[in-house]
Scaffold this active site. Structure first.
Site, PDB file in Angstrom:
ATOM      1  N   ALA A  66       0.866  -1.174   0.000  1.00 51.73           N
ATOM      2  CA  ALA A  66       0.000   0.000   0.000  1.00 51.73           C
ATOM      3  C   ALA A  66       0.907   1.230   0.000  1.00 51.73           C
ATOM      4  CB  ALA A  66      -0.882  -0.015   1.244  1.00 51.73           C
ATOM      5  N   GLY A 111       0.721  -5.049   0.845  1.00 54.76           N
ATOM      6  CA  GLY A 111      -0.453  -5.133  -0.025  1.00 54.76           C
ATOM      7  C   GLY A 111      -0.149  -5.844  -1.341  1.00 54.76           C
ATOM      8  N   GLU A 114      -0.399  -9.442  -0.519  1.00 52.15           N
ATOM      9  CA  GLU A 114      -1.837  -9.716  -0.325  1.00 52.15           C
ATOM     10  C   GLU A 114      -2.562  -9.793  -1.667  1.00 52.15           C
ATOM     11  OE1 GLU A 114      -2.053  -6.362   2.493  1.00 52.15           O
ATOM     12  OE2 GLU A 114      -3.147  -7.711   3.818  1.00 52.15           O
ATOM     13  N   GLU A 134       4.591  -5.127   7.190  1.00 53.67           N
ATOM     14  CA  GLU A 134       3.814  -4.101   7.922  1.00 53.67           C
ATOM     15  C   GLU A 134       4.279  -3.936   9.359  1.00 53.67           C
ATOM     16  OE1 GLU A 134       2.510  -6.399   5.908  1.00 53.67           O
ATOM     17  OE2 GLU A 134       0.924  -5.512   4.693  1.00 53.67           O
TER      18      GLU A 134
HETATM   19  N1  COA Z   1       4.650   3.249  -0.640  1.00 52.35           N
HETATM   20  C1  COA Z   1       5.087   4.425  -1.139  1.00 52.35           C
HETATM   21  N2  COA Z   1       6.265   4.563  -1.762  1.00 52.35           N
HETATM   22  C2  COA Z   1       7.029   3.460  -1.874  1.00 52.35           C
HETATM   23  C3  COA Z   1       6.645   2.223  -1.381  1.00 52.35           C
HETATM   24  C4  COA Z   1       5.375   2.126  -0.745  1.00 52.35           C
HETATM   25  N3  COA Z   1       4.904   0.974  -0.269  1.00 52.35           N
HETATM   26  N4  COA Z   1       7.630   1.313  -1.638  1.00 52.35           N
HETATM   27  C5  COA Z   1       8.594   1.998  -2.287  1.00 52.35           C
HETATM   28  N5  COA Z   1       8.245   3.291  -2.431  1.00 52.35           N
HETATM   29  C6  COA Z   1       9.018   4.359  -3.075  1.00 52.35           C
HETATM   30  C7  COA Z   1      10.190   4.786  -2.225  1.00 52.35           C
HETATM   31  O1  COA Z   1       9.787   5.712  -1.240  1.00 52.35           O
HETATM   32  C8  COA Z   1      11.085   5.388  -3.271  1.00 52.35           C
HETATM   33  O2  COA Z   1      10.622   6.677  -3.592  1.00 52.35           O
HETATM   34  P1  COA Z   1      11.695   7.884  -3.838  1.00 52.35           P
HETATM   35  O3  COA Z   1      12.429   7.485  -5.089  1.00 52.35           O
HETATM   36  O4  COA Z   1      10.841   9.088  -4.008  1.00 52.35           O
HETATM   37  O5  COA Z   1      12.591   7.916  -2.636  1.00 52.35           O
HETATM   38  C9  COA Z   1      10.844   4.529  -4.502  1.00 52.35           C
HETATM   39  O6  COA Z   1       9.599   3.864  -4.259  1.00 52.35           O
HETATM   40  C10 COA Z   1      11.904   3.451  -4.700  1.00 52.35           C
HETATM   41  O7  COA Z   1      12.012   2.694  -3.485  1.00 52.35           O
HETATM   42  P2  COA Z   1      13.393   2.540  -2.660  1.00 52.35           P
HETATM   43  O8  COA Z   1      13.028   2.289  -1.233  1.00 52.35           O
HETATM   44  O9  COA Z   1      14.314   3.662  -2.955  1.00 52.35           O
HETATM   45  O10 COA Z   1      13.948   1.203  -3.348  1.00 52.35           O
HETATM   46  P3  COA Z   1      14.945   0.136  -2.678  1.00 52.35           P
HETATM   47  O11 COA Z   1      15.374  -0.737  -3.802  1.00 52.35           O
HETATM   48  O12 COA Z   1      15.979   0.800  -1.866  1.00 52.35           O
HETATM   49  O13 COA Z   1      14.017  -0.708  -1.680  1.00 52.35           O
HETATM   50  C11 COA Z   1      12.021  -1.886  -1.008  1.00 52.35           C
HETATM   51  C12 COA Z   1      12.937  -1.493  -2.179  1.00 52.35           C
HETATM   52  C13 COA Z   1      10.787  -2.559  -1.634  1.00 52.35           C
HETATM   53  C14 COA Z   1      12.729  -2.856  -0.084  1.00 52.35           C
HETATM   54  C15 COA Z   1      11.587  -0.622  -0.233  1.00 52.35           C
HETATM   55  O14 COA Z   1      11.098   0.342  -1.179  1.00 52.35           O
HETATM   56  C16 COA Z   1      10.523  -0.845   0.781  1.00 52.35           C
HETATM   57  O15 COA Z   1      10.811  -1.360   1.845  1.00 52.35           O
HETATM   58  N6  COA Z   1       9.280  -0.435   0.491  1.00 52.35           N
HETATM   59  C17 COA Z   1       8.181  -0.521   1.411  1.00 52.35           C
HETATM   60  C18 COA Z   1       7.681  -1.925   1.530  1.00 52.35           C
HETATM   61  C19 COA Z   1       6.587  -1.998   2.564  1.00 52.35           C
HETATM   62  O16 COA Z   1       6.784  -1.766   3.740  1.00 52.35           O
HETATM   63  N7  COA Z   1       5.379  -2.338   2.101  1.00 52.35           N
HETATM   64  C20 COA Z   1       4.257  -2.500   2.963  1.00 52.35           C
HETATM   65  C21 COA Z   1       3.468  -1.271   3.016  1.00 52.35           C
HETATM   66  S1  COA Z   1       2.007  -1.567   3.971  1.00 52.35           S
END
Ligand code: COA
Length: 260
Positions: A66, A111, A114, A134
């Site tokens: 999400a 999400g 999910e 989460e």
């Molecule tokens: N919501 C909003 N933005 C998100 C996102 C999410 N769930 N997941 C990634 N992004 C965004 C990042 O903020 C980043 O934006 P920016 O370029 O403006 O900084 C962009 O996507 C790229 O992600 P980044 O974190 O830089 O990539 P990474 O390769 O270093 O890491 C992940 C990849 C997937 C490990 C990491 O993005 C992450 O942990 N995301 C969240 C996952 C999460 O907790 N999901 C559950 C949400 S309920």
């Protein structure tokens, strides 16, 4: 029907639905969820579509969860509404009445995991990562992840995944039964399309009833689920496709199912 954050392509009975927000790793914001809802309803009523593939745009992510920008500012009542809305969209996918193949091309987190679990069959690229992180945000899954994960991998494994928030490799997800297959990333879409084409050629009414028998039947006590199955078994006997399927077998040819 036009979308800002989704791509839809239809070809030979198969629709490919791509979540298209690669800059944020295809995170599901409210608009994208609503577009998914509208697209799924449209595909449900399109008789020409017999199977669906769901994937994410870009090389890196299926769906990274999400949208955390929205989560960060949610109110208690807003959070509840958000979860109910997400659950509803995933229920629509599970109950589409047509097989939906998740082609997991990268991160399927929160999400995103999910969403994949609401699909009928999950194929993962060998580079994919799955999980429910989460807990690391101080929250819990809200799109029925606690429920579908426990039903797919079992209670103990689900609790470990939910409580640690750790990412699973595609291979580990396969070992736990969370994904059906792992394939080289370069052949993911070809594998998904081949499977979708196979499923699209099956008798659509029988496909729909199998999906219903499994999904609805598993929520019923066993004796009721059995009589539900028997009733669906009786109903397919009314179809042209049953006559075509049995006749084609006896005539040693391939059946041509029409969905009637
Ligand atoms: N919501 C909003 N933005 C998100 C996102 C999410 N769930 N997941 C990634 N992004 C965004 C990042 O903020 C980043 O934006 P920016 O370029 O403006 O900084 C962009 O996507 C790229 O992600 P980044 O974190 O830089 O990539 P990474 O390769 O270093 O890491 C992940 C990849 C997937 C490990 C990491 O993005 C992450 O942990 N995301 C969240 C996952 C999460 O907790 N999901 C559950 C949400 S309920």
């Amino acid at each position: 029907m036009s979308f800002e954050n989704l791509l839809i392509e239809r070809d030979a009975g198969v629709a490919v639905l791509t979540v298209n927000r690669p800059k944020v790793l295809n995170a599901l914001n409210t608009q994208t969820l609503d577009e998914l809802r509208r697209a799924i309803l449209d595909l449900k009523h399109d008789d020409a579509v017999r199977a669906v593939i769901l994937t994410g745009a870009g090389e890196k992510a299926f769906v990274a969860g999400a949208d955390i920008n929205e989560l960060a500012v949610q109110s208690p009542t807003g959070g509840r509404e958000h979860a109910v809305r997400g659950q509803h969209v995933l229920d629509l996918i599970e109950h589409l009445g047509k097989p939906v193949i998740a082609a997991i091309n990268g991160y399927a987190l929160g999400g995103g995991c999910e969403l994949a679990m609401a699909c009928t069959i999950r194929i993962a690229a060998d580079t994919a990562k799955l999980g429910q992180p989460e807990i690391n945000l101080g929250i819990l899954p809200g799109y029925a992840g606690t429920q579908r994960l426990a039903r797919i991998v079992g209670r103990g494994r689900a609790l470990e995944i939910l409580l640690t928030g750790d990412q699973l490799s595609a291979q580990e997800a396969h070992r736990l039964g969370l994904v059906n297959r792992v394939v080289p990333a370069a052949s993911l879409m070809a594998e998904a399309r081949a499977l979708a084409a196979t499923l699209a050629a099956k008798a659509p009414i029988a496909v729909r009833y199998i999906l219903e028998a499994v999904h609805k039947g598993l929520e019923m006590p066993f004796p009721q689920a059995q009589i539900f199955e028997a009733t669906l078994f009786g109903l397919v006997a009314s179809t042209d496709d049953m006559r075509e399927g049995t006749k084609a077998f006896l005539e040693k040819r391939k059946p041509d199912f029409k969905g009637r």
